[in-house]
Design a protein around this motif. Structure first.
Motif, PDB file in Angstrom:
ATOM      1  N   ARG A  36       9.122 -14.268  10.475  1.00  0.00           N
ATOM      2  CA  ARG A  36      10.498 -13.920  10.124  1.00  0.00           C
ATOM      3  C   ARG A  36      11.133 -13.113  11.248  1.00  0.00           C
ATOM      4  O   ARG A  36      10.446 -12.437  12.005  1.00  0.00           O
ATOM      5  CB  ARG A  36      10.564 -13.151   8.814  1.00  0.00           C
ATOM      6  CG  ARG A  36       9.943 -11.759   8.840  1.00  0.00           C
ATOM      7  CD  ARG A  36       9.936 -11.164   7.435  1.00  0.00           C
ATOM      8  NE  ARG A  36       9.388  -9.807   7.421  1.00  0.00           N
ATOM      9  CZ  ARG A  36       9.158  -9.120   6.302  1.00  0.00           C
ATOM     10  NH1 ARG A  36       9.424  -9.669   5.110  1.00  0.00           N
ATOM     11  NH2 ARG A  36       8.669  -7.893   6.364  1.00  0.00           N
ATOM     12  N   VAL A  46       4.326 -13.092   9.316  1.00  0.00           N
ATOM     13  CA  VAL A  46       4.361 -12.806   7.887  1.00  0.00           C
ATOM     14  C   VAL A  46       3.049 -13.215   7.223  1.00  0.00           C
ATOM     15  O   VAL A  46       2.401 -12.410   6.572  1.00  0.00           O
ATOM     16  CB  VAL A  46       5.539 -13.532   7.214  1.00  0.00           C
ATOM     17  CG1 VAL A  46       5.502 -13.335   5.698  1.00  0.00           C
ATOM     18  CG2 VAL A  46       6.867 -13.064   7.788  1.00  0.00           C
ATOM     19  N   SER A  61       3.023  -5.498   5.548  1.00  0.00           N
ATOM     20  CA  SER A  61       4.299  -5.256   4.871  1.00  0.00           C
ATOM     21  C   SER A  61       4.534  -6.193   3.685  1.00  0.00           C
ATOM     22  O   SER A  61       5.376  -5.905   2.836  1.00  0.00           O
ATOM     23  CB  SER A  61       5.454  -5.384   5.862  1.00  0.00           C
ATOM     24  OG  SER A  61       5.463  -6.664   6.454  1.00  0.00           O
ATOM     25  N   VAL A  62       3.808  -7.311   3.637  1.00  0.00           N
ATOM     26  CA  VAL A  62       4.029  -8.270   2.548  1.00  0.00           C
ATOM     27  C   VAL A  62       2.793  -8.476   1.686  1.00  0.00           C
ATOM     28  O   VAL A  62       2.858  -9.171   0.660  1.00  0.00           O
ATOM     29  CB  VAL A  62       4.500  -9.636   3.090  1.00  0.00           C
ATOM     30  CG1 VAL A  62       5.715  -9.462   3.989  1.00  0.00           C
ATOM     31  CG2 VAL A  62       3.375 -10.362   3.817  1.00  0.00           C
ATOM     32  N   ARG A  65       2.564  -8.987  -2.233  1.00  0.00           N
ATOM     33  CA  ARG A  65       3.858  -9.462  -2.739  1.00  0.00           C
ATOM     34  C   ARG A  65       4.099 -10.929  -2.403  1.00  0.00           C
ATOM     35  O   ARG A  65       4.730 -11.644  -3.187  1.00  0.00           O
ATOM     36  CB  ARG A  65       4.997  -8.618  -2.153  1.00  0.00           C
ATOM     37  CG  ARG A  65       4.926  -7.144  -2.479  1.00  0.00           C
ATOM     38  CD  ARG A  65       6.190  -6.412  -2.014  1.00  0.00           C
ATOM     39  NE  ARG A  65       6.385  -6.476  -0.578  1.00  0.00           N
ATOM     40  CZ  ARG A  65       7.469  -7.005   0.015  1.00  0.00           C
ATOM     41  NH1 ARG A  65       8.446  -7.516  -0.722  1.00  0.00           N
ATOM     42  NH2 ARG A  65       7.575  -7.018   1.332  1.00  0.00           N
ATOM     43  N   PHE A  66       3.633 -11.366  -1.251  1.00  0.00           N
ATOM     44  CA  PHE A  66       3.848 -12.740  -0.801  1.00  0.00           C
ATOM     45  C   PHE A  66       2.536 -13.513  -0.884  1.00  0.00           C
ATOM     46  O   PHE A  66       1.456 -12.947  -0.671  1.00  0.00           O
ATOM     47  CB  PHE A  66       4.329 -12.764   0.639  1.00  0.00           C
ATOM     48  CG  PHE A  66       5.723 -12.245   0.863  1.00  0.00           C
ATOM     49  CD1 PHE A  66       6.427 -11.562  -0.107  1.00  0.00           C
ATOM     50  CD2 PHE A  66       6.341 -12.444   2.098  1.00  0.00           C
ATOM     51  CE1 PHE A  66       7.715 -11.088   0.115  1.00  0.00           C
ATOM     52  CE2 PHE A  66       7.629 -11.984   2.348  1.00  0.00           C
ATOM     53  CZ  PHE A  66       8.304 -11.294   1.349  1.00  0.00           C
ATOM     54  N   MET A  81       7.469 -15.489  -2.560  1.00  0.00           N
ATOM     55  CA  MET A  81       7.856 -14.117  -2.257  1.00  0.00           C
ATOM     56  C   MET A  81       8.283 -13.417  -3.539  1.00  0.00           C
ATOM     57  O   MET A  81       9.296 -13.805  -4.145  1.00  0.00           O
ATOM     58  CB  MET A  81       8.990 -14.100  -1.228  1.00  0.00           C
ATOM     59  CG  MET A  81       8.682 -14.886   0.036  1.00  0.00           C
ATOM     60  SD  MET A  81       9.938 -14.691   1.309  1.00  0.00           S
ATOM     61  CE  MET A  81      11.333 -15.456   0.511  1.00  0.00           C
ATOM     62  N   LEU A  84      10.853  -8.744  -3.991  1.00  0.00           N
ATOM     63  CA  LEU A  84      11.573  -8.715  -2.723  1.00  0.00           C
ATOM     64  C   LEU A  84      12.261  -7.376  -2.504  1.00  0.00           C
ATOM     65  O   LEU A  84      12.741  -6.731  -3.456  1.00  0.00           O
ATOM     66  CB  LEU A  84      12.592  -9.850  -2.680  1.00  0.00           C
ATOM     67  CG  LEU A  84      12.001 -11.225  -2.389  1.00  0.00           C
ATOM     68  CD1 LEU A  84      12.978 -12.325  -2.778  1.00  0.00           C
ATOM     69  CD2 LEU A  84      11.607 -11.349  -0.935  1.00  0.00           C
ATOM     70  N   LYS A  85      12.317  -6.982  -1.243  1.00  0.00           N
ATOM     71  CA  LYS A  85      12.943  -5.729  -0.835  1.00  0.00           C
ATOM     72  C   LYS A  85      14.046  -6.025   0.186  1.00  0.00           C
ATOM     73  O   LYS A  85      13.985  -7.055   0.885  1.00  0.00           O
ATOM     74  CB  LYS A  85      11.905  -4.817  -0.181  1.00  0.00           C
ATOM     75  CG  LYS A  85      10.699  -4.505  -1.051  1.00  0.00           C
ATOM     76  CD  LYS A  85       9.689  -3.673  -0.280  1.00  0.00           C
ATOM     77  CE  LYS A  85       8.461  -3.355  -1.131  1.00  0.00           C
ATOM     78  NZ  LYS A  85       7.467  -2.542  -0.384  1.00  0.00           N
ATOM     79  N   GLU A  87      14.387  -4.913   3.028  1.00  0.00           N
ATOM     80  CA  GLU A  87      13.791  -5.052   4.363  1.00  0.00           C
ATOM     81  C   GLU A  87      13.120  -6.402   4.580  1.00  0.00           C
ATOM     82  O   GLU A  87      12.658  -6.695   5.685  1.00  0.00           O
ATOM     83  CB  GLU A  87      12.795  -3.917   4.641  1.00  0.00           C
ATOM     84  CG  GLU A  87      11.759  -3.701   3.561  1.00  0.00           C
ATOM     85  CD  GLU A  87      12.156  -2.595   2.586  1.00  0.00           C
ATOM     86  OE1 GLU A  87      13.337  -2.552   2.170  1.00  0.00           O
ATOM     87  OE2 GLU A  87      11.259  -1.787   2.233  1.00  0.00           O
ATOM     88  N   ASP A  88      13.060  -7.233   3.540  1.00  0.00           N
ATOM     89  CA  ASP A  88      12.584  -8.609   3.712  1.00  0.00           C
ATOM     90  C   ASP A  88      13.676  -9.538   4.233  1.00  0.00           C
ATOM     91  O   ASP A  88      13.411 -10.706   4.522  1.00  0.00           O
ATOM     92  CB  ASP A  88      12.055  -9.165   2.381  1.00  0.00           C
ATOM     93  CG  ASP A  88      10.817  -8.428   1.895  1.00  0.00           C
ATOM     94  OD1 ASP A  88      10.726  -8.197   0.668  1.00  0.00           O
ATOM     95  OD2 ASP A  88       9.958  -8.089   2.728  1.00  0.00           O
ATOM     96  N   TYR A  92      13.540 -16.893   8.074  1.00  0.00           N
ATOM     97  CA  TYR A  92      12.121 -17.210   7.941  1.00  0.00           C
ATOM     98  C   TYR A  92      11.847 -18.565   8.593  1.00  0.00           C
ATOM     99  O   TYR A  92      12.565 -19.545   8.328  1.00  0.00           O
ATOM    100  CB  TYR A  92      11.722 -17.236   6.480  1.00  0.00           C
ATOM    101  CG  TYR A  92      11.555 -15.844   5.907  1.00  0.00           C
ATOM    102  CD1 TYR A  92      12.660 -15.034   5.679  1.00  0.00           C
ATOM    103  CD2 TYR A  92      10.297 -15.331   5.613  1.00  0.00           C
ATOM    104  CE1 TYR A  92      12.522 -13.745   5.178  1.00  0.00           C
ATOM    105  CE2 TYR A  92      10.143 -14.051   5.107  1.00  0.00           C
ATOM    106  CZ  TYR A  92      11.255 -13.258   4.902  1.00  0.00           C
ATOM    107  OH  TYR A  92      11.113 -11.989   4.407  1.00  0.00           O
TER     108      TYR A  92
END
Length: 120
Positions: A36, A46, A61-62, A65-66, A81, A84-85, A87-88, A92
């Protein structure tokens, strides 16, 4: 040629699933990855998955969550994903290469990118 899709606008806490489909090429022999590029930043790793799907790797960072997955019969790779935040938010990209590593230069083939925007 790789075609990424599934991006869009989502509120924080929501979920999106990105897809990467190949045309004119089978993905089954390739490791696949998602990168990303947030606004004004370099492209960053990612997630990656081996050709068999038996090995995956995630950026810290993921992680949790991912989820990266693949369906070789459909010649498609996915990135689920969740949570989600803001900052995501990024464009991609999916990529194909020989090994599921984090370095960009591992990957020889790249999709065109799909925009993901997460609002707070």
């Amino acid at each position: 040629q790789l075609q990424a899709s599934g991006g869009g606008l989502m509120q924080a806490g929501g979920s999106l699933r990105l897809s990467c489909a190949a045309s004119g090429r089978t993905l089954s022999g390739y490791a696949m990855a998602w990168f990303r590029q947030p606004p004004g930043q370099d492209r960053q790793f990612v997630a990656a998955i081996s050709w068999s799907g038996g090995r995956t790797d995630y950026a810290n960072s993921v992680k949790g969550r991912f989820t990266i997955s693949r369906d070789n019969a459909k010649n498609t790779v996915y990135l689920q994903m969740n949570s989600l935040k803001p900052e995501d938010t990024a464009v991609y990209y999916c990529a194909a290469g020989d090994r599921p590593l984090r370095a960009r230069d591992t990957y020889n083939y790249w999709g065109q990118g799909t925009q993901v925007t997460v609002s707070s």
